[in-house]
Motif scaffolding. Structure first.
Motif, PDB file in Angstrom:
ATOM      1  N   MET A 198      65.059 -12.223  66.613  1.00 27.41           N
ATOM      2  CA  MET A 198      64.902 -13.029  67.819  1.00 27.41           C
ATOM      3  C   MET A 198      63.918 -12.287  68.949  1.00 27.41           C
ATOM      4  SD  MET A 198      67.887 -14.522  70.216  1.00 27.41           S
ATOM      5  CE  MET A 198      67.546 -14.616  71.796  1.00 27.41           C
ATOM      6  N   GLY A 199      63.093 -12.779  69.576  1.00 28.85           N
ATOM      7  CA  GLY A 199      62.429 -12.202  70.400  1.00 28.85           C
ATOM      8  C   GLY A 199      62.758 -11.750  71.842  1.00 28.85           C
ATOM      9  N   ASN A 200      63.665 -12.669  72.360  1.00 32.34           N
ATOM     10  CA  ASN A 200      64.103 -12.316  73.836  1.00 32.34           C
ATOM     11  C   ASN A 200      65.723 -12.205  73.569  1.00 32.34           C
ATOM     12  OD1 ASN A 200      61.686 -12.750  74.882  1.00 32.34           O
ATOM     13  ND2 ASN A 200      61.917 -14.845  74.379  1.00 32.34           N
ATOM     14  N   HIS A 201      66.061 -10.826  73.488  1.00 28.03           N
ATOM     15  CA  HIS A 201      67.400 -10.583  73.497  1.00 28.03           C
ATOM     16  C   HIS A 201      68.103 -10.662  75.034  1.00 28.03           C
ATOM     17  CE1 HIS A 201      68.222  -8.906  69.492  1.00 28.03           C
ATOM     18  NE2 HIS A 201      67.347  -9.298  69.213  1.00 28.03           N
ATOM     19  N   LEU A 202      69.166 -11.286  75.068  1.00 30.38           N
ATOM     20  CA  LEU A 202      69.823 -11.107  76.674  1.00 30.38           C
ATOM     21  C   LEU A 202      70.705 -10.244  76.642  1.00 30.38           C
ATOM     22  CD1 LEU A 202      70.619 -14.894  76.462  1.00 30.38           C
ATOM     23  CD2 LEU A 202      69.032 -13.824  77.657  1.00 30.38           C
ATOM     24  N   TYR A 203      70.879  -9.508  75.557  1.00 28.98           N
ATOM     25  CA  TYR A 203      71.585  -8.257  75.642  1.00 28.98           C
ATOM     26  C   TYR A 203      70.934  -7.104  74.866  1.00 28.98           C
ATOM     27  CZ  TYR A 203      75.589 -10.414  77.936  1.00 28.98           C
ATOM     28  OH  TYR A 203      76.486 -11.016  78.768  1.00 28.98           O
ATOM     29  N   GLU A 204      70.550  -5.983  75.295  1.00 35.07           N
ATOM     30  CA  GLU A 204      70.057  -4.830  74.445  1.00 35.07           C
ATOM     31  C   GLU A 204      71.091  -3.975  73.900  1.00 35.07           C
ATOM     32  OE1 GLU A 204      66.631  -5.070  74.039  1.00 35.07           O
ATOM     33  OE2 GLU A 204      66.181  -6.769  75.333  1.00 35.07           O
ATOM     34  N   ASP A 214      75.367  -4.646  68.905  1.00 30.05           N
ATOM     35  CA  ASP A 214      75.517  -5.869  68.358  1.00 30.05           C
ATOM     36  C   ASP A 214      76.061  -6.780  69.617  1.00 30.05           C
ATOM     37  OD1 ASP A 214      75.016  -5.045  65.798  1.00 30.05           O
ATOM     38  OD2 ASP A 214      77.196  -4.536  65.249  1.00 30.05           O
ATOM     39  N   TRP A 215      75.906  -8.252  69.674  1.00 32.77           N
ATOM     40  CA  TRP A 215      76.471  -8.910  70.712  1.00 32.77           C
ATOM     41  C   TRP A 215      76.603 -10.252  70.357  1.00 32.77           C
ATOM     42  CZ3 TRP A 215      73.485 -13.143  71.648  1.00 32.77           C
ATOM     43  CH2 TRP A 215      72.069 -13.295  71.071  1.00 32.77           C
ATOM     44  N   ILE A 216      77.588 -10.986  70.969  1.00 32.97           N
ATOM     45  CA  ILE A 216      78.135 -12.223  70.423  1.00 32.97           C
ATOM     46  C   ILE A 216      77.862 -13.087  71.632  1.00 32.97           C
ATOM     47  CG2 ILE A 216      80.445 -11.809  71.210  1.00 32.97           C
ATOM     48  CD1 ILE A 216      81.362 -13.713  69.194  1.00 32.97           C
ATOM     49  N   PHE A 217      77.402 -14.437  71.696  1.00 30.72           N
ATOM     50  CA  PHE A 217      76.940 -15.084  72.882  1.00 30.72           C
ATOM     51  C   PHE A 217      77.614 -16.636  72.507  1.00 30.72           C
ATOM     52  CE2 PHE A 217      74.295 -17.039  75.846  1.00 30.72           C
ATOM     53  CZ  PHE A 217      74.339 -16.090  76.771  1.00 30.72           C
ATOM     54  N   ILE A 218      78.211 -17.101  73.359  1.00 30.40           N
ATOM     55  CA  ILE A 218      78.910 -18.521  73.444  1.00 30.40           C
ATOM     56  C   ILE A 218      78.453 -19.196  74.638  1.00 30.40           C
ATOM     57  CG2 ILE A 218      80.664 -19.863  73.230  1.00 30.40           C
ATOM     58  CD1 ILE A 218      82.484 -17.372  71.976  1.00 30.40           C
ATOM     59  N   SER A 219      77.715 -20.609  74.501  1.00 23.20           N
ATOM     60  CA  SER A 219      77.138 -21.360  75.260  1.00 23.20           C
ATOM     61  C   SER A 219      77.121 -22.621  75.136  1.00 23.20           C
ATOM     62  CB  SER A 219      75.711 -20.691  75.605  1.00 23.20           C
ATOM     63  OG  SER A 219      75.051 -21.414  76.573  1.00 23.20           O
ATOM     64  N   ASN A 220      76.651 -23.327  76.285  1.00 24.31           N
ATOM     65  CA  ASN A 220      76.547 -24.908  75.914  1.00 24.31           C
ATOM     66  C   ASN A 220      74.907 -25.124  76.013  1.00 24.31           C
ATOM     67  OD1 ASN A 220      75.691 -24.780  78.498  1.00 24.31           O
ATOM     68  ND2 ASN A 220      77.191 -26.184  79.568  1.00 24.31           N
ATOM     69  N   SER A 221      74.109 -24.043  75.915  1.00 23.36           N
ATOM     70  CA  SER A 221      72.712 -24.008  75.673  1.00 23.36           C
ATOM     71  C   SER A 221      72.208 -23.187  74.724  1.00 23.36           C
ATOM     72  CB  SER A 221      72.078 -23.921  77.374  1.00 23.36           C
ATOM     73  OG  SER A 221      70.699 -23.733  76.959  1.00 23.36           O
ATOM     74  N   THR A 222      71.365 -23.566  74.131  1.00 22.50           N
ATOM     75  CA  THR A 222      70.623 -22.838  73.141  1.00 22.50           C
ATOM     76  C   THR A 222      70.017 -21.544  73.685  1.00 22.50           C
ATOM     77  OG1 THR A 222      68.388 -23.864  73.132  1.00 22.50           O
ATOM     78  CG2 THR A 222      70.136 -24.708  71.608  1.00 22.50           C
ATOM     79  N   SER A 249      78.985 -10.868  75.147  1.00 22.67           N
ATOM     80  CA  SER A 249      79.547  -9.459  74.945  1.00 22.67           C
ATOM     81  C   SER A 249      78.603  -8.528  74.144  1.00 22.67           C
ATOM     82  CB  SER A 249      81.098  -9.754  74.469  1.00 22.67           C
ATOM     83  OG  SER A 249      81.509  -8.477  74.455  1.00 22.67           O
ATOM     84  N   ASN A 250      78.458  -7.487  74.305  1.00 22.89           N
ATOM     85  CA  ASN A 250      77.906  -6.212  73.959  1.00 22.89           C
ATOM     86  C   ASN A 250      78.950  -5.335  73.342  1.00 22.89           C
ATOM     87  OD1 ASN A 250      76.737  -3.685  73.195  1.00 22.89           O
ATOM     88  ND2 ASN A 250      74.773  -4.441  74.198  1.00 22.89           N
ATOM     89  N   LYS A 251      78.954  -5.270  72.026  1.00 22.60           N
ATOM     90  CA  LYS A 251      79.999  -4.584  71.091  1.00 22.60           C
ATOM     91  C   LYS A 251      79.966  -2.996  71.807  1.00 22.60           C
ATOM     92  CE  LYS A 251      80.988  -3.289  66.483  1.00 22.60           C
ATOM     93  NZ  LYS A 251      80.499  -3.335  65.001  1.00 22.60           N
ATOM     94  N   ASN A 252      78.959  -2.522  72.179  1.00 19.94           N
ATOM     95  CA  ASN A 252      78.764  -1.137  72.523  1.00 19.94           C
ATOM     96  C   ASN A 252      79.425  -0.960  74.026  1.00 19.94           C
ATOM     97  OD1 ASN A 252      77.746  -0.551  69.916  1.00 19.94           O
ATOM     98  ND2 ASN A 252      75.657  -0.273  71.149  1.00 19.94           N
ATOM     99  N   MET A 302      77.945 -26.999  71.532  1.00 20.35           N
ATOM    100  CA  MET A 302      78.457 -25.584  71.973  1.00 20.35           C
ATOM    101  C   MET A 302      78.012 -24.822  70.895  1.00 20.35           C
ATOM    102  SD  MET A 302      82.461 -24.260  72.519  1.00 20.35           S
ATOM    103  CE  MET A 302      83.140 -22.499  72.488  1.00 20.35           C
ATOM    104  N   TYR A 303      77.283 -23.768  71.335  1.00 22.33           N
ATOM    105  CA  TYR A 303      76.317 -22.642  70.304  1.00 22.33           C
ATOM    106  C   TYR A 303      76.964 -21.278  70.249  1.00 22.33           C
ATOM    107  CZ  TYR A 303      72.909 -26.410  70.938  1.00 22.33           C
ATOM    108  OH  TYR A 303      72.584 -27.797  71.122  1.00 22.33           O
ATOM    109  N   LEU A 304      76.941 -20.775  69.163  1.00 21.90           N
ATOM    110  CA  LEU A 304      77.473 -19.393  68.855  1.00 21.90           C
ATOM    111  C   LEU A 304      76.138 -18.584  68.411  1.00 21.90           C
ATOM    112  CD1 LEU A 304      79.679 -17.039  68.417  1.00 21.90           C
ATOM    113  CD2 LEU A 304      79.504 -18.014  65.769  1.00 21.90           C
ATOM    114  N   SER A 305      75.908 -17.322  68.739  1.00 27.50           N
ATOM    115  CA  SER A 305      74.845 -16.575  68.572  1.00 27.50           C
ATOM    116  C   SER A 305      75.506 -15.137  68.271  1.00 27.50           C
ATOM    117  CB  SER A 305      73.792 -16.528  69.486  1.00 27.50           C
ATOM    118  OG  SER A 305      73.109 -17.710  69.585  1.00 27.50           O
ATOM    119  N   ILE A 306      75.145 -14.593  67.191  1.00 27.27           N
ATOM    120  CA  ILE A 306      75.645 -13.158  66.831  1.00 27.27           C
ATOM    121  C   ILE A 306      74.446 -12.473  66.270  1.00 27.27           C
ATOM    122  CG2 ILE A 306      77.190 -11.681  65.440  1.00 27.27           C
ATOM    123  CD1 ILE A 306      79.065 -14.063  65.311  1.00 27.27           C
ATOM    124  N   ASP A 307      73.991 -11.149  66.731  1.00 28.54           N
ATOM    125  CA  ASP A 307      72.975 -10.612  66.365  1.00 28.54           C
ATOM    126  C   ASP A 307      73.347  -8.933  66.218  1.00 28.54           C
ATOM    127  OD1 ASP A 307      70.522  -9.810  65.719  1.00 28.54           O
ATOM    128  OD2 ASP A 307      69.813  -9.756  67.701  1.00 28.54           O
TER     129      ASP A 307
END
Length: 152
Positions: free
Chosen positions: A1-7, A10-18, A41-44, A147-152
């Motif tokens: 993914m090009g635009n990480h909201l957390y750098e 590992d991160w997890i993201f839950i939202s009502n928007s992509t 949330s950022n794992k670190n 509702m969306y889930l993203s994990i990177d």
């Protein structure tokens, strides 16, 4: 993914928007009327990262055990189960926590509650996190939003 909201980690993201193909500015618009609800949330950096993953595993273990997933949409049934799990956890935390003397106010189940995430980080920090996710699930169900889930 090009635009990480957390750098950085590992991160997890839950939202009502992509989040795919969005910049921080797209996702966090200056417009105060924005209706995007999100939790990340950022794992670190965040001790609640693994706790949230463990709770989500109760509903969608096959989705949570992957990395590199972006904007996986939950079904209505999954959203309802997620709401129920976080409601259960909020009720548990409310039953064991000490009342905060300092801190800030949040709304939990239509009641104002003072939380202190500095001195009661384990209980009040979790309470704030679980309440955020509960509110996202509730809004998605009430307003028929995805509702969306993203994990990177």
């Amino acid at each position: 993914m090009g635009n990480h909201l957390y750098e950085n980690g590992d991160w997890i993201f839950i939202s009502n928007s992509t989040i795919k193909e969005k910049t921080n500015r797209d996702f966090y618009p200056v417009d105060l009327e924005s209706k995007n609800r999100k939790w990340g949330s950022n794992k670190n950096l965040d001790l609640k990262y693994s706790i949230v993953l463990d709770l989500l595993k109760e509903v969608v273990p096959e989705k949570v055990n992957k990395k590199g997933i972006i904007d996986i949409e939950f079904s209505r049934e999954e959203i309802s189960e997620i709401k129920t799990i976080f409601e259960r956890e909020i009720n548990h935390l409310l039953s064991i926590r000490k009342l905060a003397k300092d801190g800030y106010t949040i709304i939990v189940f239509n009641k104002e509650i003072k939380v202190d995430t500095r001195n009661q980080a384990q209980t009040d920090g979790r309470l704030v996190t679980f309440n955020d996710i509960y509110l996202i699930a509730k809004e998605c169900l009430d307003k028929n939003k995805p509702m969306y889930l993203s994990i990177d």
